[in-house]
Design a protein around this motif. Structure first.
Motif, PDB file in Angstrom:
ATOM      1  N   TYR A   1      35.797  35.533  37.501  1.00  0.00           N
ATOM      2  CA  TYR A   1      37.091  34.690  38.077  1.00  0.00           C
ATOM      3  C   TYR A   1      38.124  35.598  38.488  1.00  0.00           C
ATOM      4  CZ  TYR A   1      40.465  31.040  38.867  1.00  0.00           C
ATOM      5  OH  TYR A   1      41.452  30.254  39.526  1.00  0.00           O
ATOM      6  N   TYR A   2      38.155  36.874  38.144  1.00  0.00           N
ATOM      7  CA  TYR A   2      39.062  37.787  38.363  1.00  0.00           C
ATOM      8  C   TYR A   2      39.526  37.786  39.707  1.00  0.00           C
ATOM      9  CZ  TYR A   2      39.022  38.938  33.399  1.00  0.00           C
ATOM     10  OH  TYR A   2      38.954  38.989  32.032  1.00  0.00           O
TER      11      TYR A   2
ATOM     12  N   ASN B   1      26.575  27.539  39.066  1.00  0.00           N
ATOM     13  CA  ASN B   1      26.065  28.609  39.252  1.00  0.00           C
ATOM     14  C   ASN B   1      26.622  29.395  40.605  1.00  0.00           C
ATOM     15  OD1 ASN B   1      24.499  27.307  40.839  1.00  0.00           O
ATOM     16  ND2 ASN B   1      22.488  28.059  40.568  1.00  0.00           N
ATOM     17  N   LEU B   2      27.392  28.590  41.250  1.00  0.00           N
ATOM     18  CA  LEU B   2      27.886  29.289  42.403  1.00  0.00           C
ATOM     19  C   LEU B   2      29.190  30.239  42.059  1.00  0.00           C
ATOM     20  CD1 LEU B   2      27.771  29.189  45.861  1.00  0.00           C
ATOM     21  CD2 LEU B   2      29.418  27.417  45.754  1.00  0.00           C
ATOM     22  N   HIS B   3      29.293  31.342  42.676  1.00  0.00           N
ATOM     23  CA  HIS B   3      30.113  32.217  42.055  1.00  0.00           C
ATOM     24  C   HIS B   3      31.479  31.756  42.417  1.00  0.00           C
ATOM     25  CE1 HIS B   3      32.657  35.835  41.935  1.00  0.00           C
ATOM     26  NE2 HIS B   3      31.797  36.413  41.148  1.00  0.00           N
ATOM     27  N   PRO B   4      32.762  31.984  41.690  1.00  0.00           N
ATOM     28  CA  PRO B   4      34.081  31.461  42.202  1.00  0.00           C
ATOM     29  C   PRO B   4      34.426  31.918  43.417  1.00  0.00           C
ATOM     30  CG  PRO B   4      33.854  32.308  39.755  1.00  0.00           C
ATOM     31  CD  PRO B   4      32.557  32.472  40.343  1.00  0.00           C
ATOM     32  N   MET B   5      34.043  33.184  43.720  1.00  0.00           N
ATOM     33  CA  MET B   5      34.797  33.386  45.174  1.00  0.00           C
ATOM     34  C   MET B   5      33.947  32.806  46.136  1.00  0.00           C
ATOM     35  SD  MET B   5      37.025  35.360  45.437  1.00  0.00           S
ATOM     36  CE  MET B   5      37.167  36.373  46.762  1.00  0.00           C
ATOM     37  N   SER B   6      32.635  32.352  46.006  1.00  0.00           N
ATOM     38  CA  SER B   6      32.103  31.550  47.244  1.00  0.00           C
ATOM     39  C   SER B   6      32.489  29.990  47.280  1.00  0.00           C
ATOM     40  CB  SER B   6      30.652  31.450  46.893  1.00  0.00           C
ATOM     41  OG  SER B   6      29.960  32.688  46.637  1.00  0.00           O
ATOM     42  N   GLN B   7      32.992  29.535  45.916  1.00  0.00           N
ATOM     43  CA  GLN B   7      33.750  28.201  46.094  1.00  0.00           C
ATOM     44  C   GLN B   7      35.231  28.535  46.609  1.00  0.00           C
ATOM     45  OE1 GLN B   7      33.562  26.092  42.476  1.00  0.00           O
ATOM     46  NE2 GLN B   7      31.764  27.052  41.757  1.00  0.00           N
ATOM     47  N   PHE B   8      35.741  29.792  46.400  1.00  0.00           N
ATOM     48  CA  PHE B   8      37.177  29.998  47.006  1.00  0.00           C
ATOM     49  C   PHE B   8      37.226  29.928  48.356  1.00  0.00           C
ATOM     50  CE2 PHE B   8      40.880  32.702  47.237  1.00  0.00           C
ATOM     51  CZ  PHE B   8      41.733  31.861  46.997  1.00  0.00           C
TER      52      PHE B   8
END
Length: 469
Positions: free
Chosen positions: A424-425, A166-173
């Protein structure tokens, strides 16, 4: 003048401008520095540019470049001439120019991939860093070097694989980029007391390493979230940067790779005042290394008014289709748009803080769609929105720019190729934006730009300053 007549006039003007510019571009290309090692090219180029800037500042350092109004200060600093960014300039009427070259110029002049027609982002990075159109051999050298630098440290892979779903892709990035700071050559050398004349070289090394690693970081995030945690394929020494990226994501359609080459090229830079580029520059001015500086920029890109905007467009278009059904008449569409505006909302994907015409990044994506997916229902709907919306916004009279920007189109193309995961975009946007942010950061350190620290006022002091006591 009707919308269609205006479009034809704009297209004809663009063609005339491009013919004139391509002639000049050929001259600049002929004067490019030889050699396939980008760092060697920079070592020759930077002293020339340093001298040019020093002499310019001696002659014109006290010259006024503009004025600041109270509205500018309260209005997001729009229009304040306060930054130097060598890599690109955004003209309100012509759109973005990368080192003087328009997007059509870049599509024509930059080297292409094997059997491809779209420019390689490696070539665009060379152009942003040097100001010269690279040769095919120079671009191949960049592709090879990024492959050699692409390996991730184990601790970053472990961290990515342990993030909750549930962690947003941009937070992971952003978090992964920050953690890659363990690899920073700049941070290590600075701690050891390296001379400031060497800063640009260390920023260059970190930038090349980071750009090389970003597709793998992005691919791991994508596969963990949307492909059951499957491992990305190995990097292929015979593929370019974009091709390896699409393969790691799990997409093997050649035209999707072509789209990604175009996407990563056109989203790379948009002069220095946008949130992601300015943030990277600002944090870098404190001599934070490129990993920390770019991660900060990505936290800005994650905002809905910046990099998340293409997702906002798709949500709105999806609601439009759900509300009106399949075939939509122009009249139905006009009513829907007017209702959107009357409810206090905007038409997402239309308007821009600087541009006052159709975004050339929108136009080249539209041309790609006309070539590869002309009958796609979502593309047809977006085209219809393009046909109807500007006239409505002109009639409403509030929008300074009634024309579409880059976000009005990019999501439609990704949806067509079955990349439906809208969250993800912005990661794709972030991979691309590294090219411009990091090219600029190299030059920030080459010019020895100081820490950025503008003066601010509270409202009482500002009132006193302008005589409103």
């Amino acid at each position: 003048m009707s919308h269609s007549t205006m479009l034809r006039s704009l297209s004809q003007q663009l063609l005339r401008n491009n013919k004139n510019l391509l002639s000049a571009a050929g001259v600049r290309q002929a004067s490019a520095v030889s050699g396939t090692n980008l760092k060697d090219v920079l070592e020759k180029l930077i002293p020339e540019k340093q001298k040019e800037v020093v002499e310019f500042r001696k002659r014109k350092g006290s010259a006024k470049a503009g004025e600041v109004t109270v509205d500018m200060m309260y209005g997001g600093m729009r229009g304040i001439k306060a930054l130097v960014t060598e890599t690109s300039v955004l003209d309100p009427d012509e759109g973005i120019r990368f080192r003087g070259y328009t997007i059509p110029d870049c599509q024509k002049l930059l080297p292409k991939g094997a059997k491809g027609e779209e420019p390689l982002p490696e070539g665009l990075f060379w152009l942003l860093v040097t100001g010269s159109i690279p040769t095919q051999e120079q671009v191949k050298a960049i592709s090879k070097e990024w492959i050699e630098r692409a390996a991730l440290p184990n601790h970053v892979i472990t961290m990515l694989n342990n993030f909750p779903s549930n962690l947003h892709p941009m937070s992971q990035f952003s978090a992964a980029i920050t953690a890659l700071n363990s690899e920073s050559k700049f941070a290590k050398a600075y701690a050891e007391g390296v001379h400031k004349s060497k800063y640009w070289e260390l920023v260059y090394e970190d930038s090349m390493d980071l750009i090389a690693k970003l597709p793998t970081v992005a691919a791991i995030i994508y596969r963990n979230l949307y492909r059951d945690g499957s491992t990305p394929c190995a990097i292929d020494n015979n593929k370019d940067w974009s091709w390896n990226f699409t393969s790691m994501l799990g997409y093997e359609e050649p035209s999707f790779t072509e789209l990604m080459r175009l996407y990563l090229t056109i989203h790379s830079d948009h002069e220095g005042g946008n949130v992601s580029a300015h943030t990277c520059h600002l944090v870098g001015s404190a001599l934070s290394d490129p990993y920390l500086s770019f991660a900060a920029g990505m936290n800005g890109l994650a905002g809905p008014l910046h990099g998340l905007a293409n997702q906002e467009v798709l949500v709105w278009v999806t609601k439009l289709r759900e509300s009106l059904g399949g075939e939509v008449s122009d009249e139905q569409l006009r009513d829907f748009i007017w209702n959107t505006l009357k409810s206090g909302q905007v038409v997402p994907g239309y308007g821009h803080a600087v541009l006052r015409k159709t975004d050339p990044r929108y136009t080249c994506q539209r041309e790609f769609a006309l070539k590869h997916l002309p009958n796609d229902p979502l593309f047809k709907l977006v085209s219809q929105v393009y046909k109807v919306t500007p006239d409505i916004l002109i009639e409403q009279g509030k929008a300074k720019n009634p024309w579409p920007n880059v976000d009005a189109h990019s999501g439609v193309l990704l949806q067509y190729y079955k990349m439906t995961e809208m969250n993800y975009y912005t990661v794709l946007f972030g991979v691309s934006r590294a090219l411009g942010c990091l090219a600029s950061l190299i030059w920030d350190r080459a010019f020895g730009l100081p820490i950025e620290r503008p003066k601010s006022y509270d409202t009482p002091h500002l009132r006193k300053l302008v005589g409103d006591s």
